[in-house]
Structure formats: structure tokens, C-alpha cells
Design a protein around this motif. Sequence first.
Motif, mmCIF file in Angstrom:
data_model
loop_
_atom_site.group_PDB
_atom_site.id
_atom_site.type_symbol
_atom_site.label_atom_id
_atom_site.label_comp_id
_atom_site.label_asym_id
_atom_site.label_seq_id
_atom_site.Cartn_x
_atom_site.Cartn_y
_atom_site.Cartn_z
ATOM 1 N N ALA A 52 0.834 -1.205 0.000
ATOM 2 C CA ALA A 52 0.000 0.000 0.000
ATOM 3 C C ALA A 52 0.872 1.259 0.000
ATOM 4 O O ALA A 52 0.568 2.244 -0.684
ATOM 5 N N ILE A 53 1.977 1.206 0.732
ATOM 6 C CA ILE A 53 2.875 2.370 0.752
ATOM 7 C C ILE A 53 3.398 2.638 -0.656
ATOM 8 O O ILE A 53 3.492 3.783 -1.094
ATOM 9 N N CYS A 54 3.705 1.566 -1.386
ATOM 10 C CA CYS A 54 4.224 1.716 -2.745
ATOM 11 C C CYS A 54 3.138 1.957 -3.781
ATOM 12 O O CYS A 54 3.434 2.036 -4.967
ATOM 13 N N GLY A 55 1.892 2.004 -3.353
ATOM 14 C CA GLY A 55 0.818 2.196 -4.325
ATOM 15 C C GLY A 55 0.482 0.933 -5.088
ATOM 16 O O GLY A 55 -0.140 0.981 -6.148
ATOM 17 N N LEU A 56 0.886 -0.230 -4.561
ATOM 18 C CA LEU A 56 0.608 -1.503 -5.243
ATOM 19 C C LEU A 56 -0.646 -2.179 -4.699
ATOM 20 O O LEU A 56 -1.008 -3.252 -5.133
ATOM 21 N N ALA A 57 -1.283 -1.552 -3.693
ATOM 22 C CA ALA A 57 -2.510 -2.131 -3.144
ATOM 23 C C ALA A 57 -3.524 -1.003 -2.980
ATOM 24 O O ALA A 57 -3.144 0.130 -2.672
ATOM 25 N N PRO A 58 -4.804 -1.293 -3.213
ATOM 26 C CA PRO A 58 -5.813 -0.223 -3.171
ATOM 27 C C PRO A 58 -6.141 0.213 -1.733
ATOM 28 O O PRO A 58 -6.693 -0.559 -0.965
ATOM 29 N N VAL A 59 -5.792 1.440 -1.405
ATOM 30 C CA VAL A 59 -6.076 1.977 -0.071
ATOM 31 C C VAL A 59 -7.541 2.410 -0.031
ATOM 32 O O VAL A 59 -7.988 3.186 -0.876
ATOM 33 N N SER A 60 -8.292 1.882 0.934
ATOM 34 C CA SER A 60 -9.712 2.240 0.988
ATOM 35 C C SER A 60 -10.021 3.174 2.158
ATOM 36 O O SER A 60 -11.132 3.653 2.292
ATOM 37 N N GLY A 61 -9.046 3.407 3.014
ATOM 38 C CA GLY A 61 -9.300 4.321 4.113
ATOM 39 C C GLY A 61 -8.019 4.642 4.841
ATOM 40 O O GLY A 61 -7.036 3.899 4.757
ATOM 41 N N GLY A 62 -7.993 5.752 5.567
ATOM 42 C CA GLY A 62 -6.808 6.133 6.318
ATOM 43 C C GLY A 62 -5.789 6.830 5.438
ATOM 44 O O GLY A 62 -6.041 7.091 4.256
ATOM 45 N N SER A 63 -4.644 7.143 6.030
ATOM 46 C CA SER A 63 -3.654 7.875 5.251
ATOM 47 C C SER A 63 -2.249 7.365 5.530
ATOM 48 O O SER A 63 -1.976 6.781 6.577
ATOM 49 N N ILE A 64 -1.384 7.595 4.549
ATOM 50 C CA ILE A 64 0.033 7.257 4.685
ATOM 51 C C ILE A 64 0.811 8.547 4.435
ATOM 52 O O ILE A 64 0.589 9.209 3.420
ATOM 53 N N ARG A 65 1.669 8.932 5.361
ATOM 54 C CA ARG A 65 2.502 10.118 5.154
ATOM 55 C C ARG A 65 3.975 9.719 5.238
ATOM 56 O O ARG A 65 4.381 8.975 6.126
#
Lengths: 252, 276
Positions: A52-65
Motif C-alpha cells: 500500500a505504501i508503494c501504491g501496489l494495493a488499493p487503499v480504501s481508508g486512512g492515510s500514509i505520510r
Amino acid sequence: MALIEIDNLSVTFLSKGHKVHAVKGVSLAVEARESFGLVGESGSGKSTILRAICGLAPVSGGSIRIGGQVLNSKAGKSFAARVQMVFQDPYASLHPRHTIDRTLSEPLAIHGLGDTDARVMKALDDVGLPRSFRFRFPHQLSGGQRQRVAIARALMLEPEILLLDEPTSALDASVQAETLNLLNRLRAERGLTFLMVSHDLAVIDHMCDRILVMQHGQAVEELTRDALATAQMKTDYARSLFAASADRMLAG
Amino acid sequence: MSLLSVRNLRVTFDTEAGLVEAVRGVSFDLGRERLGIVGESGSGKTMTGRAVLRLIRPPGKITADSMVFDGQDLMAASERDMRALRGPRIAMVMQDPKYSLNPVMKVGAQLMEGLRQRDKVSAQIAYDKAIEALEAVQIRDPERVMDAYPHELSGGMGQRVMIAMMLIPNPDLLIADEPTSALDVTVQAEVLAILDGLVRNRGMGLIFISHDLRLVARFCDRVLVMYKGKVVEELAAKDLLAAKHPYTQGLLNCLPRIGGPRQPLPGLDRNADWAV
């Protein structure tokens, strides 16, 4: 402010019409130059967080900074220059028809960095591969040598953060030791931040300062290295995971 | 009488670069017990397992003073006899489910293939037996797995499917090549419990090939330690952690330990004299 901040992250896949919640509301923070470990059984969502951090998984909620900046859905070049990933299987993660030279010089070409020749040579030196390997293909290398190439490739852009997805689970014990030593040396030399996934508690303990135990996509318990070594876990799941690894204790 | 007796087994490959000896004079006996073979990659442990089934392709050559399975001389057996042995009498679980299952065939069809072709049973009986085999390896929703392609399964599931497939004909000897190295600790424990049950309940012999010394020490009865195609040490599994041979000690020492020091892990000392 922590370098990697993940708040209430959820990842949902759609599989054959069913929604699969791979990660459910996980939060964690990794300081700069820290080494943070994620452990849990297969399917617990630990690799999915890295993806998810690499954008390889669909994030459906929350945030990554990363460094305070919220990640966009399209991770661009600036992201690649800061964050790189090393995958589990060195047999699958290197292009089989590209030479080592081409694998290593591709990130340089994409980012318009010059001095390719010297950088590729230095990268091989850094990971302890002979320079004569430069024009070989992956099938001419052993598993441990391939994983060294994968690490060298991840470091070509001199990132701050390495995401390590089970970097040694496909390797023999002796080669695992060499690879872990290499990662620790590179982290010390370059001040890297590691976010590492493994199911081997002994490997995580050797590499990481803090660990997060995961189960069924949820964070179960966060432990420091000392708490792990002295078995001071509070939840039953963390304790059972620890018990399954009892033969990996120092005394054992 | 032992189930399998091997004397002076050699596997050689005649390559362009000269003769390569992958296995150099291995001898062992196996009863109805769990025998572990450990060593690094390239130590010849997989080749030893495959040689027992004579599954080594040219230019590889197998020679042995004797290799006897349950009274039958494997070295003198015809290819037809070997085919009759492989599967029903001696089965092998390969290392990687990703490469060992047929990627374009549903799991169910792969499980039933042997039953239909070899045992000539009806489709319904084959289906029931396949379901039963999947249940025996603790797969919870066997109907779904039967209808799935290998890529739709996780590594642990794929590994269990391969074990189920090998157990359908109820073999006397199972050769398991790194059956758990792709699995995490909890699933690993399940798979080992399945294998353990089979050795106890069916009286099966098991050759367990692995590079994980701690696992072998816990799980097997006896252990062969291989280095460069030779057995450098043979000992009871419970004594493995107190092994005498410097190579075995080296293999143990390079493993990280929970609560261990943070200094670099010791590398493995590879002394060419050990393999002479």
C-alpha cells in the motif's frame, strides 16, 4: 515527526465479487533511521501494508505520510527516489531477460542521473558482488546473489527508506546470515530507515528495534525488542506466535 | 529389515565444464521413521532424494553399490517397474507449489488424475477421495479448493494440496523436499503435524529434506548432515543442537536468535577438507 506515519489504514480487495479486507485500520509510526518490523502469519496483511505504501494495493481508508507529506495515489519519481522495496522472491523480482547491468542502470536512466558506469560498479561493490557479474543474467546467479542484486537495485537512487518484504525467507540459513549482515551494514553506513516484514521472529528480533504483531489484518500488539526478548507480550496471539518460535531463542 | 537401504550412492553430471559430482558416496538406511537431510543449497540433498526415485534426467547419471526398497533393487528395476513404484509406493513432495502444480489445470482435476488413470475409479469416487485427502491436510473448504487454479491458492494451501496429492495412493515412503520452507511458523506447525500423524498412524517412512536445522532437530528422529555431496555427520535429531562437526555447528551459529546480540551473524566456514 516520524518519517513514516500510517493512520488507520484500510486496504480492501475485490475478489470474485467478495470484498476482502486485507488491512483493517492499522496505525504505526516509524522514526527516521529506525528499523521497524511487522510480523504475523500469512494473510495477516503485513505485506499488504508495504504494498500500500508503494501504491501496489488499493487503499480504501486512512492515510500514509512520508516525511509529513500525504502520499498521492500516483506515486511519482520523487517517491521512488525516497522509498524503495526489496521483494521476497529473488527468482521472481528480477527481469529474467535483462542483464544485471540493465537492471541496475534502469532507475538511473528513468531519473536522468548520469555517471551510470561508475554508479553501477559502485553498487556491485557495495553489496559485495564481483564486478564480473555485471553482464550476467539472473539465471546465472544463486538465490543469495540475486537478492544482493535486488538490494543493489533498490539502493541505486539512494533512498532514505527501504521496505523489505521477507528479504531472506527464500534463502538458506548461511546465505540469510550474509544478507542480514549486508542489510545491517548498509543501514548503518547510509542511515537508512527499514520497514521490514518477516514471519521469522528471530530475524525480526535481530534486525528491528520495534515490532508490530498483526493478525487478520489488524494490529495486535506493538513490542519493543527488549519486551520480545523477555517475553513480555500482553496479548494471547503474540504469546502463541512467540511460543511457536521458542526454538529460536538464545538459549535453545 | 529396513524400508530403504542405500549404499555408496553417486549422482554425476557430465557437463561441458567437466564431470560434476552432485552426490558422492552417500549411504543410509531408513526404517519406518523420520529421517532428516540437512545442508546448504548445492549440498546434494535434493539430488539424493530424487535419485531414490531415479528422477534424474540425462546427462545426470545415478550409480550405487546398492539401493534396495522393500526388497526390490531400485538400480536394476526397469523404467516400467519404477513407474509402478513412483506414487503408490514412494512419493515425493516437491519444494515449490508454484512450479510443481500444473498452472492451467484446476486443483481438483490434478488430484483426481492419478485416481482416474491409475486406479480406474469412477469420477464420483475420485472426487470423494480427493475431498477426503484435502480434509486430511486440514483444508477447511475443500470444494472451493477443488475448483480453484493453483495461482488462486496461497503458498501454504498449495503446499498442502501437494501433500494431499502425494498421500492419496497411501505410499510407504514419502520424500518431502523442503515441504515447509515457504510457510510461516503457524502453518508450518500444522503441516508437520500432518506428516507426523502419517508416520505414526500409517507406519510410513519419511525423508525430510530441509535447510532449517532447528526444525529438523525438533521434528525428525535421525539426521544426515550433507556438505558438497557427502554426509559429514549422522546423528540422532535430539543431539543435533550439540553437534560436533564444525560444519554443522557453523550452520547452527549463523541463525539469528531472539534476544541474541546485535553484532553481525557469523558467516559459514566452508572447509574443503570436510568433503574429501
